[in-house]
Structure formats: C-alpha cells, structure tokens
Design an enzyme around this catalytic site. Structure first.
Site, mmCIF file in Angstrom:
data_model
loop_
_atom_site.group_PDB
_atom_site.id
_atom_site.type_symbol
_atom_site.label_atom_id
_atom_site.label_comp_id
_atom_site.label_asym_id
_atom_site.label_seq_id
_atom_site.Cartn_x
_atom_site.Cartn_y
_atom_site.Cartn_z
ATOM 1 N N CYS A 335 24.744 -1.816 -24.943
ATOM 2 C CA CYS A 335 24.610 -1.278 -23.559
ATOM 3 C C CYS A 335 24.402 0.148 -23.366
ATOM 4 O O CYS A 335 25.416 0.711 -23.043
ATOM 5 C CB CYS A 335 25.806 -2.081 -22.998
ATOM 6 S SG CYS A 335 26.064 -3.834 -22.824
ATOM 7 N N GLU A 336 23.350 0.607 -24.012
ATOM 8 C CA GLU A 336 23.020 1.958 -23.854
ATOM 9 C C GLU A 336 21.387 2.016 -23.952
ATOM 10 O O GLU A 336 20.744 1.344 -24.823
ATOM 11 C CB GLU A 336 23.429 2.788 -25.211
ATOM 12 C CG GLU A 336 24.959 2.737 -25.656
ATOM 13 C CD GLU A 336 25.705 3.844 -24.607
ATOM 14 O OE1 GLU A 336 24.988 4.696 -24.121
ATOM 15 O OE2 GLU A 336 26.733 3.745 -24.607
#
Ligand code: PLP
Length: 412
Positions: A335-336
């Site tokens: 989640c980046e």
C-alpha cells in the site's frame, strides 16, 4: 540460468523467490582477481557481506579465497559461521557499538576500519580492557565525488563517512600513543555503483600522498591500503560498467609504489548480476490509460526501484522472443504508490499467472528486504551447474510475530 530452469524453480519453490547463480559469482571473482594480478598488485579481495549475506553465497566466495568486509556484529557472526578465518575479516562502518568492537577483538579479526577520532578512543578502550592489540585502519574521507545516486555517494566533504584528510596525520599520531592499537591500514570507500575509474584514480592519488606523509611522520606500522568497493555493474545490456582492467590500473600502481597490500571490497560487482527475483502476475489492470501488472513481489522484497529509482531489467520468463507490444507498469501489492518494480516497460502481453524475472537482483535485494505490510520475506535458491537448492526458506506466518508479546498486562 535459462528460462526453463527459472520456470522449474518457481513451480517448485514458489514465488517470490531470489535465484542466484554460483557460476556467475565465480566468473566475476576470477575477472577482478585476474585483472589485479595482471597489474602486479599484491592484493586481497574482501567481499562486502551487506550486498548478499546468505550463508551459501558466503560459502561460494570463501572457497574462491576471498576475505570479507563486514559492517555489523551480525555480519561478523555470519562470516565466522560461514568459515572465514578471523584474520580474513575487515570490519567497517560508521557506528560500531562497544559490544560489536568487543566481539570483533575477541574473535581476533584482521582489521577494524575506524571512521572518527572518537571511535579510535572507543576501540582503544575495549582493546586495553581485553589486553589485546587491535589492528586498526583509518577510513579517510578523500573528498572525491563519484557520479552515482546521491544516496550512494560517501566520500565528499561533510558526509558522515570517514576522517577528513587533513585530520588523518594527527589521528595516526594519537594511535601511536595508544599501546592497545596498531595503525595497519588507511583506506577509502567512495560510494556504490561507480562505473568510471576516474574517482578511483583520484582517491588513490590522495591515499598515495597520505602514505608518504604518514611515513614522513614516522608511522611505520602500515601493511595495507583499502581502496573500498563500489565497483559498478551494467544492469541492462549497453549500460556503462566499471571495467576491471581500468579499475586495476587505477589502484595497482598505489600498491607497487608503497609496497603495501591493496584491499578491495566489492559487493555488487561480484553478486549483482548473478541473481534474479522471480515473481508471478496476480492481476492485470488498466487505469487512466496505464496498463499495470500487479505482481506478488513488492518493495518489501526488492527496495531498489523505490529507494534509488533503480531500473532493473524485467522479462516474461519463457517469452523472451515474443513481440514486446505492451507498455506496462510492474507494481507490487504494497500500500504505497512508490511500490513498483519497473515503470513503463515494453513487454509481451502478460496474463495473470505469468512468471516474470527481475534481473540484476543478486546484490542489495534480499538483504534490503523487510516484512513491511506483514509479508514474509521470500525464499532464496542457489543454482550451481546442474544442481539447485533452496538456501533460505520462505518466512512463515509465525516468523512475522516472532518476539512479540501480545497485549501488555496493564492494557488487558
Ligand atoms: C557497502 C560497502 C562496500 C561495498 O559496496 P559495493 O557498491 O557493493 O561494492 C565496500 N566497503 C564498504 C566500507 C561499504 O560500506
């Protein structure tokens, strides 16, 4: 390593998985060692463990006659466990703790490279307490700029690494006053992924002058000169790479002129192009005109694209000859937005389940991996001729919570 073998390994060992080729490591070692020998330099290659610290990789390099360069107590432990003799170990790094220094001295390692006057006092203190005699080196900051990523430059004025050139003589005099220390070496490490020989020439010239000054000041204990690592490689065909002959030509004259042994500390050069990361496509997606392959390896497995904007070759295993008609972003599950393995790559159309290989990942791949997003670290495989085997198990879900104590009693 051909694509058929890579596909077989992925099918058996699962993905993501790092795969290293022992033969490629041996060939690189022979190339560098041969170039230095040809130049007539008395030298020793000390593999930089932080590039890839797997015990099996260390074993391959030990068998070739390499020593090691370590930068922590953990790497020291790995090196000794892999069978390196203590005197083949050089301990570098800017922030060694007293207990790491003690472990190194108790083991009887060959050389501790100090990076500040304060560290020299700390080493002397531990050494005196153990009634030992420590062979120390001074890592010099020669103020040489290497054209590489800003995060992998280490030898310019004002950086945290090394002792400024104009303070070295004074520090050497101080070491002479300390009965627990011998000044055995002076050295440099200019940075990483350096593809030209000019910085090495500039640094070597400064070290040469320094040795003459030290000798004029009555310092007679030097036995070696450490020219560091940083030897750069081509990640893709046609990219510039450090030519081992040009490197040898830049540093060997220093050995001949001073009569000292040259220590070289390559990491990436020896193992970088000996490794690939295998990953499978989980999903494909098109968003805002961008075609994406979402794969099962992310920045926690391979940080270099996110941290250094490194560009690694990526290919579809078994489809190297297929027409590269798609332009895709190869992105991970983390989640980046910075979690990608490669952006805007030309590849043949790939579907879910396709196997991709990320090249040039033998160095600073697994060793920089993390469990970010609570993802178990991948497994590692070594290929050696017709043999291959797992050299590190994939981490388990239990590994993710190892050492955690659950909810503290005062909260429960
Ligand atoms: C990291 C490091 C190396 C190896 O660097 P490479 O770019 O992998 O060759 C060598 N010496 C020291 C002191 C280092 O910190």
């Amino acid at each position: 390593m051909d694509d058929g073998l890579l596909a077989a390994i992925a099918a058996t060992a699962g993905t993501p998985v790092y795969v290293y080729d022992a033969g490629a490591i041996r060939a690189r070692y022979a190339e560098l060692d041969g170039a230095l020998r040809e130049d007539g330099a008395r030298h020793h290659v000390h593999y930089s463990v932080k590039a890839n610290s797997n015990a099996a990789i260390l074993g391959v390099l030990r068998e070739l006659g390499a020593g090691v360069d370590v930068v922590s107590g953990g790497e020291l432990r790995r090196a000794l466990a892999a069978g390196f003799k203590p005197e083949q170990v050089v301990f570098s790094g800017v922030g060694k703790t007293p207990s790491e220094i003690e472990d190194a001295l108790r083991a009887g390692i060959g050389l501790i490279n100090a990076e500040s006057a304060a560290e020299i006092e700390a080493i002397a203190c531990v050494s005196a307490r153990l009634s030992a005699k420590a062979r120390v080196g001074i890592r010099v900051n020669p103020d040489v700029t290497a054209e590489t990523h800003p995060y992998t430059r280490t030898a310019e004025r004002g950086m945290k690494f090394g002792v400024p050139l104009d303070e070295v003589i004074g520090l050497a005099r101080r070491i002479r006053e300390l009965p627990a220390l011998d000044l055995a070496s002076v050295g440099m490490h200019l940075g990483s992924q350096i593809t030209g020989d000019a910085p090495y020439r500039a640094g070597a010239a400064k070290l040469g002058t320094l040795v003459a000054e030290l000798r004029a000041a009555g310092i007679t204990t030097l036995t070696s000169l450490d020219v560091g690592g940083g030897l750069g490689i081509a990640y893709a065909d046609g990219e510039p790479a450090l030519d081992p002959a040009a490197f040898a030509d830049a540093v060997a004259p220093l050995g001949r002129a001073t009569g000292l042994e040259i220590l070289v500390e390559p990491g990436r050069y020896l193992v970088g192009n000996a490794g690939v990361l295998l990953t499978r496509v989980l999903y494909t997606k098109v968003s805002g005109g961008h075609r994406m392959l979402i794969v099962d390896a992310g920045m926690n497995d391979l940080l270099r694209p996110s941290l250094y904007q490194a560009v690694h070759p990526i290919w579809a295993v078994g489809a190297r000859d297929a027409a590269a008609t798609d332009v895709v972003d190869v992105v991970g599950p983390i989640c980046e937005t910075g979690d990608f393995l490669g952006l805007a790559r030309r590849m043949p159309p790939a579907r879910a389940g396709a196997l991709l290989a990320v090249g040039g990942t033998g160095a600073y791949g697994f060793t920089m991996s993390s469990q970010y997003n609570s993802r178990p670290r991948p497994s590692e495989v070594l290929v050696d001729g017709e043999h291959w085997g797992v050299i590190r198990e994939r981490e388990s879900p239990e590994d993710l919570v190892r050492g955690e104590h659950g909810t503290p009693r005062w909260l429960a």
